[in-house]
Design an enzyme around this catalytic site. Sequence first.
Site, mmCIF file in Angstrom:
data_model
loop_
_atom_site.group_PDB
_atom_site.id
_atom_site.type_symbol
_atom_site.label_atom_id
_atom_site.label_comp_id
_atom_site.label_asym_id
_atom_site.label_seq_id
_atom_site.Cartn_x
_atom_site.Cartn_y
_atom_site.Cartn_z
ATOM 1 N N ARG A 185 0.888 -1.179 0.000
ATOM 2 C CA ARG A 185 0.000 0.000 0.000
ATOM 3 C C ARG A 185 0.915 1.215 0.000
ATOM 4 N NH1 ARG A 185 -5.384 1.530 3.412
ATOM 5 N NH2 ARG A 185 -6.178 0.107 1.824
ATOM 6 N N HIS A 194 -7.410 0.976 -6.464
ATOM 7 C CA HIS A 194 -7.639 0.100 -5.302
ATOM 8 C C HIS A 194 -8.347 -1.170 -5.791
ATOM 9 C CE1 HIS A 194 -7.953 -1.130 -1.277
ATOM 10 N NE2 HIS A 194 -8.819 -0.284 -0.787
ATOM 11 N N GLN A 248 -10.281 -3.760 -3.480
ATOM 12 C CA GLN A 248 -11.591 -3.285 -3.035
ATOM 13 C C GLN A 248 -12.667 -3.626 -4.060
ATOM 14 O OE1 GLN A 248 -12.377 -1.621 -0.021
ATOM 15 N NE2 GLN A 248 -14.368 -2.243 -0.737
ATOM 16 N N ASP A 252 -17.445 7.310 -1.550
ATOM 17 C CA ASP A 252 -16.190 7.119 -0.810
ATOM 18 C C ASP A 252 -15.878 8.451 -0.125
ATOM 19 O OD1 ASP A 252 -13.785 6.109 0.164
ATOM 20 O OD2 ASP A 252 -12.706 6.364 -1.733
ATOM 21 N N CYS A 281 -16.525 1.693 0.499
ATOM 22 C CA CYS A 281 -15.358 0.851 0.816
ATOM 23 C C CYS A 281 -14.950 0.977 2.275
ATOM 24 C CB CYS A 281 -14.205 1.180 -0.115
ATOM 25 S SG CYS A 281 -13.504 2.816 0.132
ATOM 26 N N ARG A 309 -13.793 -8.314 1.633
ATOM 27 C CA ARG A 309 -12.353 -8.080 1.429
ATOM 28 C C ARG A 309 -11.580 -9.341 1.793
ATOM 29 N NH1 ARG A 309 -10.231 -2.998 1.362
ATOM 30 N NH2 ARG A 309 -8.354 -4.123 0.765
HETATM 31 N N1 CP Z 1 -11.319 -0.016 2.316
HETATM 32 C C1 CP Z 1 -10.064 -0.080 2.761
HETATM 33 O O1 CP Z 1 -9.116 -0.322 2.023
HETATM 34 O O2 CP Z 1 -9.931 0.132 4.107
HETATM 35 P P1 CP Z 1 -8.567 0.296 4.902
HETATM 36 O O3 CP Z 1 -7.979 1.624 4.516
HETATM 37 O O4 CP Z 1 -8.987 0.252 6.351
HETATM 38 O O5 CP Z 1 -7.632 -0.824 4.554
HETATM 39 N N1 NVA Z 2 -10.068 6.819 -1.382
HETATM 40 C C1 NVA Z 2 -9.671 6.364 -0.075
HETATM 41 C C2 NVA Z 2 -9.860 4.902 0.043
HETATM 42 C C3 NVA Z 2 -9.562 4.348 1.401
HETATM 43 C C4 NVA Z 2 -9.709 2.855 1.467
HETATM 44 C C5 NVA Z 2 -8.226 6.751 0.197
HETATM 45 O O1 NVA Z 2 -7.388 6.596 -0.703
HETATM 46 O O2 NVA Z 2 -7.948 7.222 1.292
#
Ligand code: CP
Ligand code: NVA
Length: 303
Positions: free
Chosen positions: A106, A133, A136, A224, A262, A290
């Site tokens: 990540r 992502h 997701q 989101d 998400c 997930r």
């Molecule tokens: N939706 C998602 O990726 O959540 P986190 O940021 O908690 O991993």
């Molecule tokens: N769009 C959000 C998704 C979090 C899972 C971010 O990137 O923070």
Amino acid sequence: MTSSLKHFLDLDVIDRATLREIIELGNGSRESDPSNRSNLPLVGKTLAMMFEKPSTRTRVSFEVGMRQLGGEVVVLSQSETQFGHGETIADTARVLSRFVDVIMLRTDDPQKLADLAKYATVPVINGLTDLSHPCQLMADVMTFEQHRGPIAGRTVAYCGDGNNVVNSFIHAATQFEFSLRLACPDSLRPDPSILRWAIEAGADVTVTDDPLEAVDQADCVVTDTWVSMHNKEEDRVQVLTPYRVTEKVMQHAKEDALFMHCLPAHRGDEVVDEVIDGRWSVVWDEAENRLHAQKGILQWCLS
Ligand code: CP
Ligand code: NVA
């Protein structure tokens, strides 16, 4: 990149049949008993997870999923590793590949993910970048189909910031053949090259600045956060306020429309309590999926 490696980097670079195969592996996980410890497919395998951003769902679902499949997990955070203190991604990739069987990252810059995949000699999984992502979206497709059957030919509407989740939604709409109606402010539209790719691939993806137009008779409404981890607050909240998912917005969708997010949700901003806690919402199934989707991804990467 070693071509034989099964990286899970983005939904546009994996063929449709393979994505469907991964979804079916994930569905199999949902139907299986995690306490049954016989015939575990990933015994002896280790997953390394590298986090340059916070996470709750991604971290826990990958860790629990890998353990349920019989494997081991190592979690690396930026502050505790040499990766965050100047060691190159190429060198990190070479070293981790000597210790583990699959790496999840990540990060902010998608180029870091591409470099990791280029130099690793084990599969690499995208656990979110500023651009996309994909894990997701595998869970989101599974969630829609769990509740409503095949997503192909159905209509999903998204209201809000045209962010990384939306970019993966565009990929998913193209690959899983559903219609996608995006309502975003002009200043926060999704990545134009991803939109162009989708249109050229024949996808039914449209963008408007009118949330009610987007959700009209939709089978599913999605939103989101207005402020992603890589965003500064600035004046986003003001420009995004008309895109809040309220009961009125949901009433423009189909009577049996689903609501998905998400998570993490910012209640009162992008969605009101009456929707996320209301009859439309499947966000807890979505979060659980997930786990199942990523068990599918891990098994595919390591098969
Ligand atoms: N939706 C998602 O990726 O959540 P986190 O940021 O908690 O991993
Ligand atoms: N769009 C959000 C998704 C979090 C899972 C971010 O990137 O923070």
